[in-house]
Design a protein around this motif. Structure first.
Motif, PDB file in Angstrom:
ATOM      1  N   TYR A 168       0.840  -1.201   0.000  1.00 64.45           N
ATOM      2  CA  TYR A 168       0.000   0.000   0.000  1.00 64.45           C
ATOM      3  C   TYR A 168       0.873   1.248   0.000  1.00 64.45           C
ATOM      4  CZ  TYR A 168      -3.256   3.597   1.501  1.00 64.45           C
ATOM      5  OH  TYR A 168      -3.999   4.754   1.577  1.00 64.45           O
ATOM      6  N   SER A 192      -6.848  -5.192  -1.288  1.00 64.58           N
ATOM      7  CA  SER A 192      -6.874  -4.885  -2.720  1.00 64.58           C
ATOM      8  C   SER A 192      -6.053  -5.913  -3.498  1.00 64.58           C
ATOM      9  CB  SER A 192      -6.312  -3.479  -2.964  1.00 64.58           C
ATOM     10  OG  SER A 192      -6.306  -3.174  -4.334  1.00 64.58           O
ATOM     11  N   PHE A 195      -8.284  -3.070 -10.068  1.00 65.64           N
ATOM     12  CA  PHE A 195      -8.131  -3.703  -8.765  1.00 65.64           C
ATOM     13  C   PHE A 195      -9.479  -4.214  -8.261  1.00 65.64           C
ATOM     14  CE2 PHE A 195      -4.703  -0.641  -9.117  1.00 65.64           C
ATOM     15  CZ  PHE A 195      -3.605  -1.362  -8.675  1.00 65.64           C
ATOM     16  N   VAL A 239     -11.280  -4.710  -4.828  1.00 65.70           N
ATOM     17  CA  VAL A 239     -11.106  -4.202  -3.469  1.00 65.70           C
ATOM     18  C   VAL A 239     -12.252  -4.696  -2.591  1.00 65.70           C
ATOM     19  CG1 VAL A 239     -10.729  -2.150  -2.052  1.00 65.70           C
ATOM     20  CG2 VAL A 239     -10.066  -2.125  -4.470  1.00 65.70           C
TER      21      VAL A 239
END
Length: 243
Positions: free
Chosen positions: A9, A87, A67, A69
């Motif tokens: 992240y 994610s 992505f 998520v």
């Protein structure tokens, strides 16, 4: 506010937003207005206790990344105290899905086109069969049978052309010398037994100085469909006006 995150992240946030995330960072601060509204809605749903998954798209550095998520409410004593977000990069999967959708649309177009290409000689055969049923003269009957044979041959040629189209879709193009005059005459002949076709006057004017090369099967199909479309429109006008 951000309370915990992993290295992935940290790196992706720096890459996409040029921001080094830190504990306590407001989660919506670095987003543009559109993303801020979307993610605010996501957080609101999760904080209300909803567990769900969304697909998001990031456009950055000339890349389009997709992505998946998941939003997971964190419960303590039956109350939501935060949201855990996971994610997963699904860019490759979405690329395959997009290619599959393109191929499906391409196949639908091919089937639609093939049905129109084959319908023209088939209509001619049907019309000739009806005429042959009413014909008493043996010589005239033989003429109709010969015409039916030509239409059936035309259908066979179209099937061969459809195979060529498949090859074209796979990048296998031909480079034939195009004889426009002969091609147009063949197309008009293939349509001459359509209802109302005899009432239509075609004027042909060709102005070609140099030899023209291209895929003859594809060009034939394009021209035939054009003639078929416009002759059908004119025939309907003739029938509707009783001319």
């Amino acid at each position: 506010k951000l309370v915990s995150f992993n290295n992935a992240y940290f790196e992706s946030t720096k890459l996409f937003y040029d921001i080094a995330p830190y504990i306590g960072m407001p989660m919506l601060k670095h987003l543009n207005e559109t993303n801020k509204n979307n993610w605010s809605e996501f957080y609101s749903r999760a904080i209300s206790g909803e567990h769900f998954t969304e697909e998001t798209i990031e456009n950055s550095l000339g890349l389009r990344l997709c992505f998946e998520v998941s939003f997971n409410p964190i419960f303590i004593d039956s109350e939501v105290t935060g949201v855990a977000i996971f994610s997963r990069d699904i860019t490759s999967r979405k690329s395959v899905e997009d290619q599959l959708e393109y191929k499906i649309n391409e196949l639908n177009t091919f089937v639609y086109k093939a049905s129109h290409d084959l319908r023209s000689p088939l209509v001619s055969v049907i019309g000739l069969v009806q005429l042959a049923k009413m014909e008493k003269d043996v010589l005239e009957l033989a003429k109709y049978i010969s015409m039916i044979g030509l239409s059936v041959q035309k259908m066979d040629n179209l099937l061969i052309d459809l195979v060529k189209i498949v090859n074209i879709s796979q990048g296998k193009l031909t480079n034939d010398k195009i004889e426009f005059d002969q091609m147009i005459e063949e197309i008009l002949k293939s349509l001459e037994y359509r209802p109302g076709f005899s009432e239509i006057i075609f004027r042909k004017h060709l102005n070609i100085d140099d030899a023209f090369y291209g895929d003859s099967g594809m060009l034939y199909s394009i021209l035939q469909n054009s003639f078929l479309y416009f002759s059908g429109m004119i025939s309907r006008l003739l029938l509707n006006s009783n001319l």
